[in-house]
Design an enzyme around this catalytic site. Sequence first.
Site, PDB file in Angstrom:
ATOM      1  CG  HIS A  60      -1.862  -1.172   1.290  1.00 17.47           C
ATOM      2  ND1 HIS A  60      -1.466  -2.439   1.640  1.00 17.47           N
ATOM      3  CD2 HIS A  60      -3.191  -1.259   1.042  1.00 17.47           C
ATOM      4  CE1 HIS A  60      -2.508  -3.255   1.609  1.00 17.47           C
ATOM      5  NE2 HIS A  60      -3.559  -2.572   1.250  1.00 17.47           N
ATOM      6  CG  HIS A 194     -12.673  -1.862   1.841  1.00 15.56           C
ATOM      7  ND1 HIS A 194     -12.408  -2.973   1.081  1.00 15.56           N
ATOM      8  CD2 HIS A 194     -11.468  -1.275   2.046  1.00 15.56           C
ATOM      9  CE1 HIS A 194     -11.097  -3.057   0.849  1.00 15.56           C
ATOM     10  NE2 HIS A 194     -10.502  -2.026   1.411  1.00 15.56           N
ATOM     11  CD  GLU A 241      -7.249  -4.203  -0.711  1.00 17.01           C
ATOM     12  OE1 GLU A 241      -6.378  -3.365  -0.499  1.00 17.01           O
ATOM     13  OE2 GLU A 241      -7.855  -4.789   0.210  1.00 17.01           O
TER      14      GLU A 241
HETATM   15 FE    FE Z   1      -5.523  -3.326   1.248  1.00 15.89          FE
END
Ligand code: FE
Length: 281
Positions: A60, A194, A241
């Site tokens: 990330h 999310h 993801e």
């Molecule tokens: Fe992640």
Amino acid sequence: MAKIVAGIGSSHVPSIGRAYDSRIQEQAAWKPLFDGYKPVKKWLEEEVKADVAIVVYNDHGTDFFFDKYPTFAIGVADEYAIGDEGFGPRPLPAVPGHADFSWQIAKSLINDEFDMTVCQEMDVDHGLLVPLPLLWSHDPDWNIKVVPVVVNVLQHPLPSALRCFRLGQAIRRAVESFPEDLRVVIIGTGGMSHQLHGERMGHMNAKWDNDFLDKLESDPAALTRLSHKTIMEEAGAEAVELIMWLVMRGALPEQVERIHRNYYAPMTSGMGLVTFVDKAE
Ligand code: FE
């Protein structure tokens, strides 16, 4: 011969790591999440007895950044440092690797037309470090070795869901090309639903997440046909993801038996956990 003996899908929400480090696993808000991992950790220790975990995750912005982000990368080191994600490295020992095995995986994947970025140094971040201590012990040292595999799910263009599934199939062939007997677990991390920005910040879709878990088990081919856009519309931008769970599923046989499944979605992300083994064994 090395062999994949189990597959795991797990969310890697960073707040799980903070809750773990703060030892608040028993607090009401967190208990249902952490309790889901307890039987999996016991099963790994007592039944699966893995030597190595191939952990598929995305960095990330800890080691790779937007100036250069590989589509697929693999670590080939004997140790991986705990990355600093802005608050200092987490209080975890460095993660042991298995360089010989990793190099064989890298060579086999490249011969199999997956052009990996091969990394002799790599700092690992919450993508890998959130699930790892929930699954294996680290007191004082980790009782598992790790092969980190990074997938670009941050900076478009991203690899397709089908490409990720096929990478998993190639990882299975790569594992089986290693002559030494090793018991290998593969973990796909990330998601579930999310979105962390924009008008739909906080968007979740528990129904879609549970449907994903159903199909991951019994009809993964349907998931390989999902476009990034569909995943993002249904489950939020960062839910993309989940294509990394398809790398794990591609590395398993067509028929799998599910051993555990947990889903918890009280905050801003659907947090899922699932484990599979070969149905024929
Ligand atoms: Fe992640």
